[in-house]
Design a protein around this motif. Structure first.
Motif, PDB file in Angstrom:
ATOM      1  N   ASN A 159      37.214  31.724  41.381  1.00 44.59           N
ATOM      2  CA  ASN A 159      37.010  31.146  42.603  1.00 44.59           C
ATOM      3  C   ASN A 159      37.719  29.632  42.976  1.00 44.59           C
ATOM      4  OD1 ASN A 159      35.012  32.909  43.966  1.00 44.59           O
ATOM      5  ND2 ASN A 159      33.755  32.545  42.344  1.00 44.59           N
ATOM      6  N   TRP A 160      37.850  28.816  41.794  1.00 41.88           N
ATOM      7  CA  TRP A 160      38.627  27.500  41.919  1.00 41.88           C
ATOM      8  C   TRP A 160      40.251  27.819  42.244  1.00 41.88           C
ATOM      9  CZ3 TRP A 160      42.945  26.342  38.744  1.00 41.88           C
ATOM     10  CH2 TRP A 160      43.401  25.165  38.823  1.00 41.88           C
ATOM     11  N   GLN A 161      40.800  28.916  41.698  1.00 41.92           N
ATOM     12  CA  GLN A 161      42.258  29.182  41.850  1.00 41.92           C
ATOM     13  C   GLN A 161      42.452  29.743  43.318  1.00 41.92           C
ATOM     14  OE1 GLN A 161      44.719  31.002  39.009  1.00 41.92           O
ATOM     15  NE2 GLN A 161      45.670  32.492  40.505  1.00 41.92           N
ATOM     16  N   TYR A 162      41.511  30.479  43.964  1.00 35.66           N
ATOM     17  CA  TYR A 162      41.955  30.949  45.202  1.00 35.66           C
ATOM     18  C   TYR A 162      40.896  30.532  46.265  1.00 35.66           C
ATOM     19  CZ  TYR A 162      44.294  34.729  42.526  1.00 35.66           C
ATOM     20  OH  TYR A 162      45.308  35.132  41.740  1.00 35.66           O
ATOM     21  N   SER A 163      40.338  29.421  45.740  1.00 38.04           N
ATOM     22  CA  SER A 163      39.646  28.476  46.887  1.00 38.04           C
ATOM     23  C   SER A 163      38.498  29.323  47.598  1.00 38.04           C
ATOM     24  CB  SER A 163      40.486  27.855  48.028  1.00 38.04           C
ATOM     25  OG  SER A 163      41.438  26.748  47.235  1.00 38.04           O
ATOM     26  N   ARG A 164      37.738  29.921  46.770  1.00 39.08           N
ATOM     27  CA  ARG A 164      36.847  30.984  47.224  1.00 39.08           C
ATOM     28  C   ARG A 164      35.362  30.529  46.680  1.00 39.08           C
ATOM     29  NH1 ARG A 164      39.333  36.531  49.112  1.00 39.08           N
ATOM     30  NH2 ARG A 164      37.301  37.057  49.614  1.00 39.08           N
ATOM     31  N   THR A 165      34.402  31.571  46.919  1.00 40.86           N
ATOM     32  CA  THR A 165      33.091  31.415  46.421  1.00 40.86           C
ATOM     33  C   THR A 165      32.436  32.684  46.123  1.00 40.86           C
ATOM     34  OG1 THR A 165      31.800  31.092  48.220  1.00 40.86           O
ATOM     35  CG2 THR A 165      32.476  29.161  47.344  1.00 40.86           C
ATOM     36  N   ASP A 166      33.249  33.813  46.272  1.00 44.04           N
ATOM     37  CA  ASP A 166      32.660  35.182  46.364  1.00 44.04           C
ATOM     38  C   ASP A 166      33.738  35.969  45.528  1.00 44.04           C
ATOM     39  OD1 ASP A 166      34.924  35.249  47.989  1.00 44.04           O
ATOM     40  OD2 ASP A 166      34.260  36.754  49.264  1.00 44.04           O
ATOM     41  N   LEU A 167      34.299  35.754  44.599  1.00 40.84           N
ATOM     42  CA  LEU A 167      34.886  36.323  43.666  1.00 40.84           C
ATOM     43  C   LEU A 167      34.508  36.871  42.312  1.00 40.84           C
ATOM     44  CD1 LEU A 167      38.494  34.648  44.063  1.00 40.84           C
ATOM     45  CD2 LEU A 167      37.685  36.499  45.363  1.00 40.84           C
ATOM     46  N   ALA A 168      35.052  37.965  41.919  1.00 40.70           N
ATOM     47  CA  ALA A 168      34.199  38.467  40.558  1.00 40.70           C
ATOM     48  C   ALA A 168      35.591  38.477  39.697  1.00 40.70           C
ATOM     49  CB  ALA A 168      33.792  40.003  40.733  1.00 40.70           C
ATOM     50  N   PHE A 169      35.140  38.689  38.302  1.00 41.06           N
ATOM     51  CA  PHE A 169      36.285  38.646  37.361  1.00 41.06           C
ATOM     52  C   PHE A 169      35.985  39.808  36.452  1.00 41.06           C
ATOM     53  CE2 PHE A 169      37.921  37.549  33.206  1.00 41.06           C
ATOM     54  CZ  PHE A 169      39.383  37.335  33.489  1.00 41.06           C
ATOM     55  N   ARG A 170      37.265  40.639  36.127  1.00 38.14           N
ATOM     56  CA  ARG A 170      37.017  41.579  35.105  1.00 38.14           C
ATOM     57  C   ARG A 170      38.414  41.495  34.126  1.00 38.14           C
ATOM     58  NH1 ARG A 170      35.707  45.435  38.975  1.00 38.14           N
ATOM     59  NH2 ARG A 170      37.600  46.414  38.438  1.00 38.14           N
ATOM     60  N   PHE A 171      38.196  41.823  32.757  1.00 36.37           N
ATOM     61  CA  PHE A 171      39.238  42.184  32.093  1.00 36.37           C
ATOM     62  C   PHE A 171      39.748  43.801  32.099  1.00 36.37           C
ATOM     63  CE2 PHE A 171      37.509  38.828  29.872  1.00 36.37           C
ATOM     64  CZ  PHE A 171      38.500  38.027  29.612  1.00 36.37           C
ATOM     65  N   THR A 172      41.078  44.132  32.297  1.00 34.44           N
ATOM     66  CA  THR A 172      41.710  45.504  32.528  1.00 34.44           C
ATOM     67  C   THR A 172      41.778  45.941  31.143  1.00 34.44           C
ATOM     68  OG1 THR A 172      43.859  44.383  32.888  1.00 34.44           O
ATOM     69  CG2 THR A 172      42.490  44.721  34.827  1.00 34.44           C
ATOM     70  N   SER A 173      41.967  45.460  30.039  1.00 37.23           N
ATOM     71  CA  SER A 173      42.053  45.457  28.733  1.00 37.23           C
ATOM     72  C   SER A 173      41.442  44.751  27.637  1.00 37.23           C
ATOM     73  CB  SER A 173      43.543  45.954  28.307  1.00 37.23           C
ATOM     74  OG  SER A 173      43.921  44.649  28.188  1.00 37.23           O
ATOM     75  N   ALA A 174      41.504  45.057  26.591  1.00 38.88           N
ATOM     76  CA  ALA A 174      40.773  44.321  25.436  1.00 38.88           C
ATOM     77  C   ALA A 174      41.564  42.967  25.154  1.00 38.88           C
ATOM     78  CB  ALA A 174      40.783  44.894  24.106  1.00 38.88           C
ATOM     79  N   SER A 175      42.863  42.720  26.038  1.00 38.67           N
ATOM     80  CA  SER A 175      43.411  41.589  25.799  1.00 38.67           C
ATOM     81  C   SER A 175      43.028  40.193  26.671  1.00 38.67           C
ATOM     82  CB  SER A 175      45.042  41.532  26.206  1.00 38.67           C
ATOM     83  OG  SER A 175      45.464  40.455  26.314  1.00 38.67           O
ATOM     84  N   ALA A 176      42.708  39.242  26.126  1.00 40.34           N
ATOM     85  CA  ALA A 176      42.360  37.934  27.036  1.00 40.34           C
ATOM     86  C   ALA A 176      43.460  37.814  28.212  1.00 40.34           C
ATOM     87  CB  ALA A 176      42.115  36.759  26.085  1.00 40.34           C
ATOM     88  N   GLU A 177      44.603  38.149  28.021  1.00 42.10           N
ATOM     89  CA  GLU A 177      45.603  37.981  29.056  1.00 42.10           C
ATOM     90  C   GLU A 177      45.356  38.958  30.301  1.00 42.10           C
ATOM     91  OE1 GLU A 177      47.572  35.349  28.792  1.00 42.10           O
ATOM     92  OE2 GLU A 177      46.820  34.789  26.785  1.00 42.10           O
ATOM     93  N   SER A 178      44.410  39.979  30.197  1.00 45.44           N
ATOM     94  CA  SER A 178      44.487  41.142  31.147  1.00 45.44           C
ATOM     95  C   SER A 178      43.492  40.689  32.349  1.00 45.44           C
ATOM     96  CB  SER A 178      44.304  42.337  30.434  1.00 45.44           C
ATOM     97  OG  SER A 178      42.747  42.288  29.908  1.00 45.44           O
ATOM     98  N   GLY A 179      42.764  39.480  32.332  1.00 49.16           N
ATOM     99  CA  GLY A 179      41.815  39.312  33.488  1.00 49.16           C
ATOM    100  C   GLY A 179      42.562  39.444  34.973  1.00 49.16           C
ATOM    101  N   VAL A 180      41.416  39.802  35.702  1.00 51.88           N
ATOM    102  CA  VAL A 180      41.928  39.946  37.088  1.00 51.88           C
ATOM    103  C   VAL A 180      40.774  39.362  37.966  1.00 51.88           C
ATOM    104  CG1 VAL A 180      42.389  41.624  38.905  1.00 51.88           C
ATOM    105  CG2 VAL A 180      43.367  41.940  36.908  1.00 51.88           C
ATOM    106  N   CYS A 181      41.191  38.462  38.919  1.00 49.35           N
ATOM    107  CA  CYS A 181      40.093  38.258  40.023  1.00 49.35           C
ATOM    108  C   CYS A 181      39.921  39.243  41.110  1.00 49.35           C
ATOM    109  CB  CYS A 181      40.358  36.963  40.507  1.00 49.35           C
ATOM    110  SG  CYS A 181      40.729  35.634  39.409  1.00 49.35           S
ATOM    111  N   TYR A 182      38.781  39.588  41.533  1.00 48.48           N
ATOM    112  CA  TYR A 182      38.293  40.637  42.638  1.00 48.48           C
ATOM    113  C   TYR A 182      37.845  39.804  43.565  1.00 48.48           C
ATOM    114  CZ  TYR A 182      40.015  43.964  39.174  1.00 48.48           C
ATOM    115  OH  TYR A 182      40.517  45.068  38.470  1.00 48.48           O
ATOM    116  N   ALA A 183      38.240  40.409  44.998  1.00 54.37           N
ATOM    117  CA  ALA A 183      37.344  39.964  46.103  1.00 54.37           C
ATOM    118  C   ALA A 183      36.326  40.963  46.496  1.00 54.37           C
ATOM    119  CB  ALA A 183      38.638  40.121  47.357  1.00 54.37           C
ATOM    120  N   PRO A 184      35.460  40.678  47.319  1.00 60.07           N
ATOM    121  CA  PRO A 184      34.508  41.674  47.394  1.00 60.07           C
ATOM    122  C   PRO A 184      34.993  43.018  47.875  1.00 60.07           C
ATOM    123  CG  PRO A 184      33.759  39.598  48.286  1.00 60.07           C
ATOM    124  CD  PRO A 184      35.275  39.557  48.019  1.00 60.07           C
TER     125      PRO A 184
END
Length: 187
Positions: free
Chosen positions: A91-116
């Motif tokens: 939410n800080w990076q994209y200047s929003r308040t409605d985002l979710a976060f998920r990893f796409t693999s076991a790597s800590a580098e694989s996280g993705v921010c998702y909009a509704p």
């Protein structure tokens, strides 16, 4: 080795003595003045330090309380740290308040921010920037990935830890004595 050093020093002093003897009168006066100032300055410095009252031992350093005072969750012997709320970082990076976060693999580098609606926006590109935002006004906070967990962390300033522990903000310093940090009120 020590004998060699003493021989070199003896030779250096001898050469300096010859150079001073052969120098012009004004050079000798300047050298004498410089030497006098150095000796007086050293005497004043050491005289004040020796004549002053002794430092007062306050006690040990409380790292946990120091880190809590800086709004961190945990600490070790070197760092205060807190786990990064990755949803908040999105939410800080994209200047929003409605985002979710998920990893796409076991790597800590694989996280993705998702909009509704599960629309991917991308990852978090500036973890350090988020940590600086989340732990302002600290200037030394950094992001770290340890064991696949993102944290904001800051190297512990032992002098600051002493100041916070004993609520004295001037003339307090930390000293490492045989691996144990102790706080002193410096006289």
């Amino acid at each position: 080795m020590l004998t060699q050093v003493l021989e070199i020093l003896k030779e250096l002093v001898g050469e300096l003595s010859k150079a001073v003897k052969n120098a012009r009168a004004w050079v000798k006066v300047l050298l004498a003045a410089a030497l006098s100032c150095a000796l007086v300055g050293a005497g004043v410095f050491w005289g004040i330090k020796l004549a002053g009252p002794p430092d007062i031992a306050l006690g040990g350093v409380d790292l946990a309380s120091s880190c809590i005072a800086l709004n961190y969750e945990t600490n070790d012997q070197q760092f205060c740290s807190s786990r990064i709320d990755l949803k908040a970082a999105c939410n800080w990076q994209y200047s929003r308040t409605d985002l979710a976060f998920r990893f796409t693999s076991a790597s800590a580098e694989s996280g993705v921010c998702y909009a509704p609606g599960k629309r991917p926006l991308g990852g978090i590109a500036d973890m350090r920037g988020y940590c600086k935002y989340a732990f302002r006004p600290s200037i030394s906070v950094d992001a770290a990935n340890a064991n696949n967990v993102w944290t904001c962390r800051e190297k512990i300033d032992m002098n600051l830890a002493c100041q916070l522990r004993y609520r004295r903000y001037e003339g307090v310093e930390a000293r490492n004595e045989d691996g144990v940090w102790q706080c002193y009120q410096v006289a």
